[in-house]
Design a protein around this motif. Structure first.
Motif, PDB file in Angstrom:
ATOM      1  N   THR A 195       0.629  -1.375   0.098  1.00  0.00           N
ATOM      2  CA  THR A 195      -0.120  -0.211  -0.055  1.00  0.00           C
ATOM      3  C   THR A 195       0.929   1.274   0.087  1.00  0.00           C
ATOM      4  N   ILE A 196       0.919   1.955  -1.058  1.00  0.00           N
ATOM      5  CA  ILE A 196       1.331   3.293  -1.163  1.00  0.00           C
ATOM      6  C   ILE A 196       0.349   4.427  -1.483  1.00  0.00           C
ATOM      7  N   GLU A 197       0.190   5.270  -0.385  1.00  0.00           N
ATOM      8  CA  GLU A 197      -0.933   6.277  -0.626  1.00  0.00           C
ATOM      9  C   GLU A 197      -0.579   7.576  -1.199  1.00  0.00           C
ATOM     10  N   TYR A 198      -1.418   8.275  -1.588  1.00  0.00           N
ATOM     11  CA  TYR A 198      -1.128   9.752  -2.074  1.00  0.00           C
ATOM     12  C   TYR A 198      -1.378  10.789  -0.956  1.00  0.00           C
ATOM     13  N   ILE A 199      -0.476  11.575  -0.924  1.00  0.00           N
ATOM     14  CA  ILE A 199      -0.623  12.726   0.063  1.00  0.00           C
ATOM     15  C   ILE A 199      -1.176  14.021  -0.479  1.00  0.00           C
ATOM     16  N   GLN A 200      -1.951  14.927   0.041  1.00  0.00           N
ATOM     17  CA  GLN A 200      -2.339  16.301  -0.429  1.00  0.00           C
ATOM     18  C   GLN A 200      -1.828  17.332   0.177  1.00  0.00           C
ATOM     19  N   HIS A 201      -1.805  18.402  -0.445  1.00  0.00           N
ATOM     20  CA  HIS A 201      -1.380  19.666   0.227  1.00  0.00           C
ATOM     21  C   HIS A 201      -2.331  20.677  -0.501  1.00  0.00           C
ATOM     22  N   ARG A 202      -3.349  21.310   0.545  1.00  0.00           N
ATOM     23  CA  ARG A 202      -4.269  22.313  -0.092  1.00  0.00           C
ATOM     24  C   ARG A 202      -4.949  21.437  -1.237  1.00  0.00           C
ATOM     25  N   ASP A 203      -5.588  20.168  -0.882  1.00  0.00           N
ATOM     26  CA  ASP A 203      -6.599  19.386  -1.857  1.00  0.00           C
ATOM     27  C   ASP A 203      -5.999  19.135  -3.268  1.00  0.00           C
TER      28      ASP A 203
END
Length: 649
Positions: A551-559
């Motif tokens: 499992t490798i997840e995306y991370i977000q910054h200001r959507d």
């Protein structure tokens, strides 16, 4: 039992062409045919069919095609000589479609007038019965070869704190001796073994029996592995033997702390290490396996007439040694690397390993057994540390090490302590901190889970930025990615100071107490909270690893997607999340960094405003997907961030 017509016609000499090159030989048109011949009494066909059926599955509607559509091909595997020519055959490779396995080969000396097979045709030896006179002669022969030929395998006569005086062949007792420089000279041997899930109190020294063990220890009360190790030591002609559970006082924390820091030296100074490779516990021993295997006789025509060779299923060798119970243990990694000489009792034969060579009973040449001799193995064991490459080799070794089993998780650092001490002695002005190295710490911080979620012991073991703080296999960056000629990575942080607190002040490479920290100057930004699985924002990047998926997840910054992350733990609820940029990538052509490409650490805030704990690793490096379009928006999320000081704990 007689051979089938195919096997009766098989001649190993004809499997090598006029130019000395290997020739493929059609043995059977399919597995079904070989199985039928084996059922009628052909030994070679029976062994081939059994091996292939075990891989493909039984003959049925599902496996019908695999059993009937693929030919069985034999090919000899030869020695590659330095002049580019080929030498004798040491394996026969059996191939059926994508499945392949090997037979060992050795000349037959049976019969009234056996025709000798020259080594230019066949390279191989019969394996001796375990514990036999011939087997011990083989060990003594390897030892003599090493002593006379290898300068790097010499060890000093520095004794451990305690050793077993094993007496003479046939004695029924041994005794524990506290060594003294004036009375204990010469060599000692060491045992590398698996304790197993069941403890054997009679094979341990405690405060209660310490005095009695200095008088006598009856051999018959010891585990079979210990009894066999004593016999091997006696046959070699060495007076002393070191076994951990008998030479370290069990249940005595002070004695353990004192002896643990010496563990590396015990193996490094050993004359010869006995490795009980195939035994999962004390009951397996070293001299137990039944080496008698079904073997098939095959013709080998020589200029002197028709000779015979034996084909037997391939014996366990260095290519498969890493799969044995012993070599899946964390502790044994440093025991193997540090020992100048080791005799491995594998399942099927004995294997010799020293700092300058390897040998096996079957006579397979050393250069054939390199599949699992890792880069770090070569670097650390055989060549010594290299200032430039050493650190990457260390990370590769830690990747191997963290996949191994360890009974006590708190031994994660002590089980590498001896190796770390040895490396420190060879690295000028270097400092070892919690399993990493200060001069290469920027890259050492960027570890991540290899596949499965990592686990924490519930108490302090190491600071969160150290791989030793948790259980589970970890991976590091690929040096080719960091030093890429087109897109090299460059540090984006300044490490100001690092501190760890050893449990024993005189043992800095061993267990740690709470209080370690790392002071860094770098750019950090707060990012969106981690998306919960099942939510609209939750996105994963499919990743395949040798053991399955990860499992490798995306991370977000200001959507907006900022990168991908290897979180250390599964999702456990929303919380404040930061990214510390540790490295960024440089555009070689423009001689400027790409502001949006980075490696970073995922952090959670601690009790104070500038204190954080690591919870994962992240990156944004991939520029485009397969369609040629950017996966994420090209922007610099750290543009407005200032270099600030933070403390990682």
């Amino acid at each position: 039992m007689s051979p089938c017509s195919h096997c009766a016609a098989l001649d190993l000499a004809r499997m090598v062409g006029p130019a000395g090159t290997a020739e493929d030989v059609l043995h059977h048109k399919n597995l079904k045919e070989a199985h039928e011949c084996g059922a009628k009494g052909c030994i070679l066909c029976l062994k081939i069919a059994e091996e292939l059926a075990g891989r493909i599955g039984p003959y049925n509607n599902v496996n019908n095609k695999a059993w009937t559509s693929k030919a069985i091909i034999l090919r000899p595997i030869q020695v590659n000589l330095q002049n580019g020519l080929h030498g004798g055959v040491f394996w026969i490779k059996v191939r059926c479609g994508d499945e392949a396995f090997h037979f060992n080969v050795y000349p037959s000396s049976e019969g009234p007038n056996p025709v000798p097979i020259p080594s230019t045709m066949v390279v191989g030896h019969k394996v001796n019965e375990p514990g036999s006179k011939e087997a011990f002669e083989q060990i003594r022969g390897w030892l003599k070869w090493c002593i006379n030929s290898h300068q790097k395998c010499k060890s000093p006569n520095t004794m451990p704190t305690r050793v077993l005086n094993i007496g003479a062949v046939g004695d029924s007792t041994v005794r524990l001796e506290v060594t003294q420089p004036t009375t204990h000279n010469g060599h000692y041997m060491t045992l590398s073994h698996c304790w197993g899930p069941v403890q054997h109190p009679q094979s341990m020294t405690t405060r209660a029996n310490y005095s009695a063990h200095q008088q006598r220890i009856p051999i018959n009360i010891l585990t079979k592995t210990f009894r066999d190790a004593i016999e091997v030591t006696r046959q070699i002609g060495v007076k002393y033997l070191w076994i951990d559970s008998l030479c370290i006082i069990q249940g005595d924390a002070a004695d353990w702390d004192h002896e643990a820091k010496k563990m590396g030296g015990v193996y490094r100074n050993s004359f010869l290490t006995i490795a009980a490779a195939y035994s999962p516990d004390g009951n397996g021993g070293c001299l137990s396996p039944d080496y008698k295997m079904t073997k098939a006789l095959v013709k080998c025509t020589t200029p002197r007439g028709e000779g015979k060779v034996w084909l037997i299923p391939r014996r366990q060798d260095f290519d498969t040694l890493h799969k044995t119970p012993l070599h899946r243990r964390a502790w044994v990694l440093q025991e193997r690397i540090l020992s100048p000489r080791t005799i491995h009792f594998a399942d099927g034969q004995m294997l010799w390993e020293c700092r300058q060579g390897r040998r096996c009973e079957t006579g397979v040449p050393e250069q054939a057994m390199t599949t699992h001799r890792s880069t770090w193995d070569n670097r650390l064991h055989f060549l010594g540390p290299s200032p430039r490459q050493f650190f990457w080799d260390w990370y590769d070794m830690v990747h191997d090490y963290t996949a191994r089993g360890i009974t006590k998780g708190d031994d994660r650092l002590p089980a590498l302590s001896g190796l770390a001490q040895t490396m420190l002695a060879g690295l000028d002005k270097e400092q070892y901190v919690a399993g990493l190295w200060t001069s290469h710490l920027v890259w050492g911080l960027l570890w991540h889970k290899s596949r499965d979620w990592l686990r924490w012991p519930g108490h302090y073991r190491a600071p969160s930025w150290s791989w030793a703080s948790c259980d589970g296999q970890v991976s590091f960056l690929d040096p080719a990615d960091v030093h890429s000629s087109a897109l090299p990575a460059i540090p984006a942080i300044q490490i100001i100071k690092v501190y760890t607190k050893p449990k024993v002040p005189t043992h800095p490479t061993g267990q740690l107490e709470e209080g370690g920290w790392l002071q860094i100057n770098g750019k950090m930004i707060e990012i969106d909270q981690r998306a919960a699985p099942g939510s609209a924002k939750y996105q994963t990047l499919p990743a395949t690893v040798p053991e399955g998926t990860m499992t490798i997840e995306y991370i977000q910054h200001r959507d907006k997607n900022l990168g991908i992350a290897w979180f250390d733990k599964a999702y456990s609820g929303p919380h404040t999340l930061f990214v510390l940029r540790v490295a960024r990538f440089k555009n070689v052509q423009a001689d400027k960094p790409y502001p949006h490409l980075f490696y970073g650490l995922l952090l959670r805030p601690g009790q104070n405003s500038r204190e954080f704990k690591r919870i994962g690793f992240c990156r944004y490096k991939s520029l485009q997907n397969t369609s040629g379009k950017p996966l994420m928006e090209w922007r610099d999320p750290f543009k407005d961030a200032k270099m600030e000081m933070c403390i990682l704990k």
